[in-house]
Write a protein that holds these residues in place. Sequence first.
Motif: not given
Length: 708
Positions: A434-456
């Motif tokens: 609801y608040h973040m672009r699903v394609d918002c890039p992550s600082h983790t190489s090859g990842s997306l920020l939304i997926m970093d949050l999910l893993k966390d």
Amino acid sequence: MSVRFETEDKKGTSMLADRTPTPKPPTTAVVAGSSASIVHALDHSPVSSPHLATSIILDHKHQMELVSLPSIPRERRLKTQFVKLEDTKSTDTFHVVYKAQCKTADEIRTFFIKENETGSQVSELEAAIAAHYRLLAPHFIANTYAIYDEDQKAYIGVASEAFPDFVTVDKEKGKIKPDDLDTKFIVDEKSIPIINKLDDELRLLESERETIKRKIAKIEEEEKTFSAKPDPLSTTSERNSEVIQKYVEEKEALSRKRASINSSEAENARRISGFFNRIELPPHSISAKQLNNFRIRKGLAIVFATAHVFKEFDLHGGQFSKYGFRMDFDESRCDIAIRYKNSKLTSVRAPTETTFAVLAEDFIHFPNLMKHATPFYWPTTQAPSVLAKHNYTLEENALFATLENDLVFRYFSNFIFAKYALSTPEMYHELTKYHMRVDCPSHTSGSLLIMDLLKDDEERIAQFRDVLVTVPQFSTFLKAFGEDVATELQNDLRDQGVQLTTSPVPSDSKTASTKLVRTATADPIRENLKQLLAKIKFIEKATTGVIKVQIDDAKAFATALANSKIDRFTLEFAKQTASEKAKVPDNKEDAANSFVIIQKLANEMIVKYPASNIFINWTVGFAFPNYEGNAASRIKACSDQVDPAKIGTLSALHKLLIQEQTALPKTCKLHESLNIMITLVEKILPKKEVTLAAVVVAPSKTSANQKL
């Protein structure tokens, strides 16, 4: 109630036309883990699986999901929707912060605008994290939105809705006083839900009052605008009947609105007065002062517990009020958020691997964090003075520390921890969208920020579940109030979905809210509750001797553990212990060698899975297989008395182990085994206890002459 603002492009252009260019979603997996889809309930994976089966990879299904969802988050706000208040000066701290207003057809709402680095992911991240907080504490967390500047085509900050009469605890007017923390009128936990219902009733009345105030502000603005218009009835020029009629109708409409809102205001005041008169009478017999103290304890529990859940690094007194209302979340989930902060501070006050440790002793003594968890600002501790601009006073530290033994504080802390343990990673994942672009890039190489949050989320929730079931106070709470927690989480989750659906949003993004509600109705929440209670039941049986921890039939024991769905540590330890026990010979020397192997294994498991602390007495019980001896009997008898919730029992075992080890020659192989056992115990003892034992324990001539 939460107002929602127009998010469509007022210029009539396509909503996708102004989006900031971002990388395309990768076509390969971006998060390591199981190849299974999201599992909403607790782990059902085989014994050999080292992780909960809640991992998610960006497989074809999820690639399609990211492609099909709109890139513009439905809850973002445009800079043009806010009007900066002219009489409010910007405060330049680490951010520029100022007050602003946002007007709707019926209300005027006030916000604090915090400017972030233009184009940084921080704005979207903070708004998403605030939504995560609101799932656990919906009435205490400021509505927070990422702000998009159409001219710069970038996110520039966040807007946090102001709470009425919000005064933070670092201000003189908002400071906690000893008198605020008196709740002696509450005699047991069973009375807390009853008083909490009264608090909820009052909160609804207060919320209604604030809505009326916002509507009055809007009406006053309309009346002011109307009064500035020329009165066609008083002009000397030729009168226009159509103009006069329109003027009269507008005046009468305003008059009706004013009369209606005045009536609502009077009725609300009458109901609030009646509420306080009623609660002072039996069966409640609670004064306004007592209810106020209850609210303070409840509020502080919610602030501190949610901060611990979401890894808040910066919980200084300028972020929350003593009633638990909170804003500013840019250093929550700090191990992720810090990657996106452009601040000189991050190089000198960054979190470490243990800053957000999840340990049983911290839950037992909460809000006192006993050893490893070390946020920079925390209410019961002093931050390093060289950097601590917002440090708590020592008196405040001491006052907050007393909450450990408070019945109300403990109840609501456990309530928050239980809500988190019963939630699933997907719930937070859906809110993030609801608040973040699903394609918002992550600082983790090859990842997306939304997926970093999910893993966390997957890892953090699993840690909380593993540890909480080992905490006696939490176990007692969950057995008594688990159903209440599950019901509230289910309702809050559904409310979040309904609330967000009411926003005026593009038609192609409405499916996300439907999915969020569907997550609640699928009832993973009660499945999680069922499995947590099953774990607790098994642990209670084991620690009270109902399940005999004998390794005579190690394979049967391992099977029993596996069938119990107990935590990963115990399963792994039991399985490998069974393998080692099969090799144990009858003679003492070889048995000691085998014990060294087993204890090294236990040591590795405890480091890997801190939740296993409660099983330390079981580990000690494995110490002397297949032979008898005085030392073995003494240690076994002492270990049987160990209660991880009582530091004194561990201290006694620690001292005895040192005594027995000191009495042995270093060439004896049992000496090494005892050393490993001592190390294990020291891992869960406070440092002062370890130091004290090393000083007071001296070799005993008696024990030196005793046989093994």
